[in-house]
Design a protein around this motif. Structure first.
Motif, PDB file in Angstrom:
ATOM      1  N   THR A  11       0.536  -0.958   0.068  1.00 40.74           N
ATOM      2  CA  THR A  11       0.174  -0.011  -0.204  1.00 40.74           C
ATOM      3  C   THR A  11       0.883   0.823   0.161  1.00 40.74           C
ATOM      4  O   THR A  11       2.057   1.379   0.742  1.00 40.74           O
ATOM      5  N   LYS A  12       0.173   1.714  -0.235  1.00 40.33           N
ATOM      6  CA  LYS A  12       1.564   4.077  -0.642  1.00 40.33           C
ATOM      7  C   LYS A  12       0.457   4.166   0.551  1.00 40.33           C
ATOM      8  O   LYS A  12      -0.344   4.284   1.605  1.00 40.33           O
ATOM      9  N   GLN A  13       1.726   4.700   1.109  1.00 36.02           N
ATOM     10  CA  GLN A  13       2.245   5.116   2.333  1.00 36.02           C
ATOM     11  C   GLN A  13       1.569   6.593   2.202  1.00 36.02           C
ATOM     12  O   GLN A  13       2.024   7.768   1.342  1.00 36.02           O
ATOM     13  N   THR A  14       0.424   7.366   3.573  1.00 35.49           N
ATOM     14  CA  THR A  14       0.697   8.845   3.230  1.00 35.49           C
ATOM     15  C   THR A  14       1.267   9.730   3.938  1.00 35.49           C
ATOM     16  O   THR A  14       2.360   9.234   4.639  1.00 35.49           O
ATOM     17  N   SER A  15       1.170  10.632   3.884  1.00 37.88           N
ATOM     18  CA  SER A  15       2.014  11.702   4.579  1.00 37.88           C
ATOM     19  C   SER A  15       2.510  11.191   6.127  1.00 37.88           C
ATOM     20  O   SER A  15       1.664  10.597   6.828  1.00 37.88           O
TER      21      SER A  15
END
Length: 155
Positions: A11-15
Motif C-alpha cells: 500500500t502507498k504510504q500517506t504523509s
C-alpha cells in the motif's frame, strides 16, 4: 499462514507527518512464514521497493500488486513472488471455508447420529440444491420405470 498483515507492504504510504508513527515494514516481513533466505531478499529490496510504490501513479492495492508481478518482477523478484502468493491465498481458502460452514449447518447437536453417507448427501444437497435432487430422483424413477419427471417437479 499469516500473509494478511503483509498487504500493507503493497500500500502507498500517506504523509507521515499527520498519520502518526511510521509503519514498521521489517516486522511484517519477519512475521512471514517463509525461509530466512526469502526474508533477507525481501529486506534487501524493501527500501527501493517502498520508494517505487510511493512514487507510483496507481493507487489501488490490486493495481499495485499486478504492476509488481507484471512490470517489476525483474527488479523486485522477492516482492513479485510474495504478491503472487498474496493474490492466490484467498482464492484457495474461500471454498474450504464455505465447505466447513456448510458442514457446521448440517452437523448439529441434534444431528449427531448421521451416518457418513447421509452427511455426504445432505452436504451435496446444500451445495448443489435442486440439481442434485433431480439427478438422484431421476435415477430412481428410471429404475422404477417412471419416465415422466415433470409430474414430480412442479414449483
Amino acid at each position: 499462514m499469516n500473509y494478511l498483515k503483509c498487504y500493507k507492504l503493497f500500500t502507498k504510504q500517506t504523509s507521515t507527518s499527520t498519520s502518526g508513527p511510521a509503519i514498521n515494514y521489517n516486522a511484517y516481513i519477519e512475521e512471514l512464514p517463509i525461509s530466512a533466505d526469502n526474508k533477507s531478499a525481501l529486506l534487501l529490496e524493501l527500501p527501493v521497493f517502498r520508494r517505487w510504490i510511493d512514487n507510483m501513479k496507481v493507487t489501488s492495492l490490486q493495481d499495485v500488486m499486478m504492476e509488481v508481478i507484471t512490470g517489476a518482477s525483474e527488479i523486485f523478484p522477492a516482492f513479485s513472488t510474495l504478491a503472487v502468493k498474496l493474490l492466490i491465498a484467498p482464492v484457495g481458502t474461500a471454498s474450504v471455508e464455505r465447505s466447513f460452514s456448510n458442514l457446521n449447518r448440517i452437523l448439529t447437536d441434534k444431528r449427531s447420529r448421521l451416518t457418513p453417507c447421509h452427511q455426504d448427501c445432505l452436504r451435496r444437497i446444500s451445495v448443489r440444491g435442486k440439481i442434485f435432487l433431480m439427478t438422484i430422483f431421476g435415477q430412481l424413477y428410471t429404475k422404477n420405470g417412471v419416465n415422466n419427471q415433470e409430474d414430480v417437479w412442479t414449483d
